[in-house]
Design a protein around this motif. Structure first.
Motif, PDB file in Angstrom:
ATOM      1  N   ASN A 282      14.682  23.796 -27.992  1.00  8.89           N
ATOM      2  CA  ASN A 282      13.601  23.282 -28.834  1.00  8.89           C
ATOM      3  C   ASN A 282      12.969  24.489 -29.524  1.00  8.89           C
ATOM      4  O   ASN A 282      12.469  25.396 -28.850  1.00  8.89           O
ATOM      5  N   ARG A 283      13.002  24.514 -30.840  1.00 13.55           N
ATOM      6  CA  ARG A 283      12.499  25.703 -31.554  1.00 13.55           C
ATOM      7  C   ARG A 283      10.976  25.749 -31.628  1.00 13.55           C
ATOM      8  O   ARG A 283      10.399  26.780 -31.939  1.00 13.55           O
ATOM      9  N   SER A 284      10.324  24.623 -31.376  1.00  8.95           N
ATOM     10  CA  SER A 284       8.861  24.605 -31.483  1.00  8.95           C
ATOM     11  C   SER A 284       8.225  25.035 -30.163  1.00  8.95           C
ATOM     12  O   SER A 284       8.711  24.681 -29.075  1.00  8.95           O
ATOM     13  N   SER A 285       7.113  25.769 -30.264  1.00  6.67           N
ATOM     14  CA  SER A 285       6.412  26.153 -29.033  1.00  6.67           C
ATOM     15  C   SER A 285       5.326  25.138 -28.689  1.00  6.67           C
ATOM     16  O   SER A 285       4.688  25.236 -27.649  1.00  6.67           O
ATOM     17  N   LYS A 286       5.094  24.137 -29.570  1.00  7.01           N
ATOM     18  CA  LYS A 286       4.053  23.146 -29.230  1.00  7.01           C
ATOM     19  C   LYS A 286       4.504  21.681 -29.307  1.00  7.01           C
ATOM     20  O   LYS A 286       3.897  20.830 -28.673  1.00  7.01           O
TER      21      LYS A 286
END
Ligand SMILES: [Fe+2]
Ligand SMILES: [Fe+2]
Length: 350
Positions: A314-318
């Motif tokens: 998952n490239r998103s941190s949020k």
């Protein structure tokens, strides 16, 4: 009398004339240690798929025409002759406009629908009217009558997943258009078995309501709950849609999954003899297939061919990322051909 031959080529020619073939003609490359596939890793961008559907909407009518469905298939670059997504599965996108009816038919291929956007359409499977909502999964088991109709006011788009190339390879394709104009919808009392969960001895199997509709409003809370616990290092939080009648895979030839990757999560790599097709339902990420990164955004769809190493991130941190996927694993498992290799702690480079 003893025959005499000048050369092996001459013998081969003679055998061919007799409808025979010597096994010495098999190339060693045709007997590899590792399974080889013509299916190539590939990713289709949502912008291309959506634009193609919109263009087809302008040109392809399904009312009263010879075209029964406005469907666009994903063609694997390794399978351009057959125009299939993998050697066992076909994944397509379908668009239906308000007021349209995609006429009823049935076939020996099994189908699934995963709903992406829109409101007000329903699919009727053997008289079961199922109103589609985003994230729902609806099954059309083989040889069941099915029709799609749209009573809403916005275009609807969904994924069609089928086992077409597998059924083709068995040469058992049968297809039958429904003779009447519309497929009737059964009332809820028609669908209930007359004696509940019992039946008179000697009577054939009761016509139980088919387990056809998995609603997103049920699936998503379960997925969230699973994602709060210990995660599978190779899959994140992944759930298979179970067939409640058999307790087994979603359908005899197809297994459908819904999978959540927590923000920033990266799975370990593995490979297996089954092939997978993933659709990015929510979020963005990267899947590395045999060392090659495939970056996906919401709506993109990609294939992981059999025996190819793969890992997801998952490239998103949020934001969470959610993948819907379809696998041919039940076919491999049915014949004892399913094999998996895990990469342990070694990472493929992202
Ligand atoms: Fe169909
Ligand atoms: Fe996998």
């Amino acid at each position: 009398m003893k025959a005499e031959f000048k050369s092996t080529e001459e013998l081969d020619r003679l055998l061919r004339q007799r409808g025979l073939s010597g096994i010495w003609r098999i190339n060693r490359d045709e007997r590899p240690l590792d399974p080889k596939t013509a299916v190539r890793p590939h990713l289709w961008k949502w912008a291309d798929i959506f634009d193609s559907l919109v263009q087809a909407r302008e040109r392809i009518g399904i009312q009263g025409g010879s075209v029964e469905r406005r469907v666009i298939r994903l063609v694997n670059p390794g399978l351009e002759n057959t125009e299939m997504t993998s050697h066992t599965m076909l994944l397509s996108f379908q668009l239906i406009q308000p007021g349209e009816v995609a006429p009823a038919h049935r076939h020996t291929m099994t189908a699934i629908r995963f709903i992406l956007q829109g409101k007000g359409a329903y699919t009727n499977v053997d008289g079961h009217k199922m109103v589609m909502e985003d994230g729902d999964l609806i099954l059309t088991p083989q040889w069941s009558w099915h029709e799609h109709a749209h009573e809403g006011d916005r275009d609807m788009i969904w994924i069609d997943g089928l086992d077409v190339p597998f059924i083709q390879s068995l040469q058992v394709i049968s297809f039958e258009p429904f003779k009447e104009k519309r497929l009737g919808v059964r009332s809820s009392s028609d669908l209930a078995p007359p004696y509940g969960m019992t039946r008179p001895v000697g009577e054939p199997s009761a016509d139980l309501p088919a387990p056809l509709h998995y609603r997103w409003r049920d699936t998503y809370p379960n997925l969230k709950r699973l994602a709060e616990g210990t995660l599978n290092p190779f899959e994140g939080a992944a759930m298979e849609y179970v067939n409640p009648l058999s307790g087994g895979s979603t359908l005899p030839t197809l297994s459908c999954w819904i999978q959540l990757l927590r923000p920033g999560m990266r799975t370990l790599g593995h490979r297996h003899t089954s092939t997978s097709i993933y659709h990015a339902f929510r979020g963005s990420g990267t899947t590395v297939i045999n060392g090659e990164p495939f970056h996906w955004e919401q709506g993109d769809t990609f294939v992981v061919p059999l025996w190819h190493w793969h890992e997801h991130a998952n490239r998103s941190s949020k934001d969470e990322a959610i993948l819907f996927s379809m696998h041919d694993a039940p076919i491999l498992k049915a014949f004892g051909l399913y094999r998996e290799e895990k990469q342990g702690e070694t990472r493929l480079g992202l």
